[in-house]
Design a protein around this motif. Structure first.
Motif, short mmCIF file in Angstrom:
data_model
loop_
_atom_site.label_atom_id
_atom_site.label_comp_id
_atom_site.label_asym_id
_atom_site.label_seq_id
_atom_site.Cartn_x
_atom_site.Cartn_y
_atom_site.Cartn_z
N MET A 78 -1.84 8.26 -3.09
CA MET A 78 -0.48 8.53 -3.56
C MET A 78 -0.45 8.71 -5.07
O MET A 78 0.26 9.57 -5.59
CB MET A 78 0.44 7.37 -3.15
CG MET A 78 0.61 7.22 -1.64
SD MET A 78 1.53 8.59 -0.92
CE MET A 78 3.16 8.29 -1.62
N ILE A 79 -1.24 7.91 -5.80
CA ILE A 79 -1.28 8.03 -7.25
C ILE A 79 -1.84 9.39 -7.66
O ILE A 79 -1.30 10.08 -8.54
CB ILE A 79 -2.14 6.90 -7.85
CG1 ILE A 79 -1.43 5.55 -7.67
CG2 ILE A 79 -2.41 7.15 -9.34
CD1 ILE A 79 -2.26 4.36 -8.10
N GLY A 135 2.37 -1.16 -6.02
CA GLY A 135 1.92 -2.27 -5.17
C GLY A 135 0.44 -2.55 -5.25
O GLY A 135 -0.03 -3.58 -4.74
N LEU A 136 -0.33 -1.67 -5.89
CA LEU A 136 -1.78 -1.83 -5.95
C LEU A 136 -2.21 -3.16 -6.56
O LEU A 136 -3.06 -3.86 -5.98
CB LEU A 136 -2.40 -0.65 -6.71
CG LEU A 136 -3.92 -0.61 -6.82
CD1 LEU A 136 -4.56 -0.63 -5.45
CD2 LEU A 136 -4.36 0.63 -7.59
N TYR A 138 -3.35 5.15 8.34
CA TYR A 138 -3.18 3.87 7.64
C TYR A 138 -2.35 2.91 8.48
O TYR A 138 -2.68 1.72 8.62
CB TYR A 138 -2.53 4.15 6.28
CG TYR A 138 -2.07 2.93 5.52
CD1 TYR A 138 -2.92 1.84 5.32
CD2 TYR A 138 -0.79 2.87 4.99
CE1 TYR A 138 -2.49 0.73 4.61
CE2 TYR A 138 -0.36 1.77 4.27
CZ TYR A 138 -1.21 0.70 4.09
OH TYR A 138 -0.79 -0.40 3.39
N SER A 157 -2.84 3.88 -1.44
CA SER A 157 -2.11 3.82 -2.71
C SER A 157 -2.76 4.73 -3.75
O SER A 157 -2.06 5.43 -4.49
CB SER A 157 -2.08 2.37 -3.22
OG SER A 157 -1.34 2.28 -4.42
N ALA A 212 -5.11 -0.17 2.34
CA ALA A 212 -3.90 -0.09 1.52
C ALA A 212 -4.22 0.44 0.13
O ALA A 212 -3.48 1.27 -0.41
CB ALA A 212 -3.26 -1.48 1.42
N ILE A 213 -5.33 -0.01 -0.45
CA ILE A 213 -5.73 0.47 -1.77
C ILE A 213 -6.04 1.96 -1.72
O ILE A 213 -5.65 2.73 -2.60
CB ILE A 213 -6.94 -0.33 -2.29
CG1 ILE A 213 -6.54 -1.78 -2.57
CG2 ILE A 213 -7.50 0.31 -3.55
CD1 ILE A 213 -7.72 -2.68 -2.89
N GLY A 254 0.79 -1.22 0.00
CA GLY A 254 0.00 0.00 0.00
C GLY A 254 0.83 1.27 0.00
O GLY A 254 0.32 2.34 -0.35
N LEU A 255 2.09 1.16 0.36
CA LEU A 255 2.96 2.34 0.42
C LEU A 255 3.48 2.75 -0.95
O LEU A 255 3.97 3.86 -1.11
CB LEU A 255 4.15 2.07 1.35
CG LEU A 255 3.83 1.82 2.82
CD1 LEU A 255 5.10 1.52 3.58
CD2 LEU A 255 3.11 3.01 3.43
N SER A 256 3.39 1.84 -1.91
CA SER A 256 3.94 2.12 -3.24
C SER A 256 2.84 2.15 -4.29
O SER A 256 1.83 1.45 -4.16
CB SER A 256 4.99 1.07 -3.61
OG SER A 256 4.41 -0.21 -3.68
N VAL A 257 3.05 2.92 -5.30
CA VAL A 257 2.08 3.03 -6.39
C VAL A 257 1.96 1.71 -7.14
O VAL A 257 0.86 1.27 -7.49
CB VAL A 257 2.48 4.16 -7.36
CG1 VAL A 257 1.57 4.17 -8.56
CG2 VAL A 257 2.46 5.50 -6.64
#
Length: 216
Positions: free
Chosen positions: A153-154, A90-91, A173, A150, A146-147, A85-88
């Motif tokens: 972030m996107i 990773g979705l 989160y 993410s 997490a979604i 969830g911390l990274s784009v």
């Protein structure tokens, strides 16, 4: 806690989405069972038969030893979802994990039912269902959070929309993930200390079913 409840309420559509994805995985896992070859079904039947006989005669590993392995396995799911969830990028991984969890449960229950009919369903009800009634919602709530993070972030970093401070969403989160981890520790205790007892209750009927199948 009020902020956590508000955040979870806002993520209701995501809960529905990941819930449907999980159910699709369950159905897919059950369908895989019917696609097994005769040799694969026989190998599976032999493995399950040996497992039931072992449980009936020797029981399961000592609770303190198995608790940490069970808790660690469940916590890895939560931890991996949190990291993704911390990274784009990773979705998609979060969605795959939810689907795979459904496949595993669907395949497990499907195998038991296909091999041992209502005996297998009874064993699934005491060995698979109880702890997963809490574990699955925990995983789905974690996945939805997490979604949501993410996607935020996107929108903020990739699409260049209005930048908002990430500190507060990240804190909420992370707190939610920690709460889910605490629930995981609790349900792992149930899976370690209570589930084996219930399994021992129904295992004799499975052993009898195995013996009957072996005589046919």
């Amino acid at each position: 806690m009020r902020n956590l409840r508000l955040m979870m309420k806002e993520q209701t559509p995501l809960y529905i989405f990941v819930g449907v994805l999980f159910l699709v995985g369950v159905v897919f896992g059950a369908l895989i069972v019917s696609a097994l070859t005769m040799d694969q079904q026989q190998e599976l039947s032999d493995y399950l038969g040996n497992f039931f006989v072992t449980v009936d005669q020797q029981g399961l590993p000592a609770a303190p030893d198995s608790y940490w392995s069970i808790a660690a396995l469940n916590l890895k799911w939560i931890g991996l979802i949190w990291i993704l969830g911390l990274s784009v990028i990773g979705l998609p991984g979060i969605l795959i994990l939810d689907f795979l969890k459904g496949v595993l449960i669907g395949f497990t229950v499907g195998c038991l039912v296909s091999q041992y009919s209502w005996h297998g369903m009874l064993f699934a009800l005491v060995s698979v269902a109880p702890h997963n009634l809490v574990l699955i919602p925990v995983l789905l709530v974690s996945s939805a959070a997490a979604i949501a993070f993410s996607l935020q972030m996107i929108r903020s970093r990739v699409l260049g929309q209005r930048r908002t401070p990430v500190t507060r969403p990240f804190t909420m989160y992370t707190i939610l993930s920690l709460v889910m981890a605490l629930l995981i520790l609790g349900i792992s205790s149930f899976e370690t200390y209570v589930t084996p007892i219930m399994m021992r209750w129904v295992t004799p009927s499975l052993v009898q079913a195995v013996t009957t199948l072996g005589l046919q």
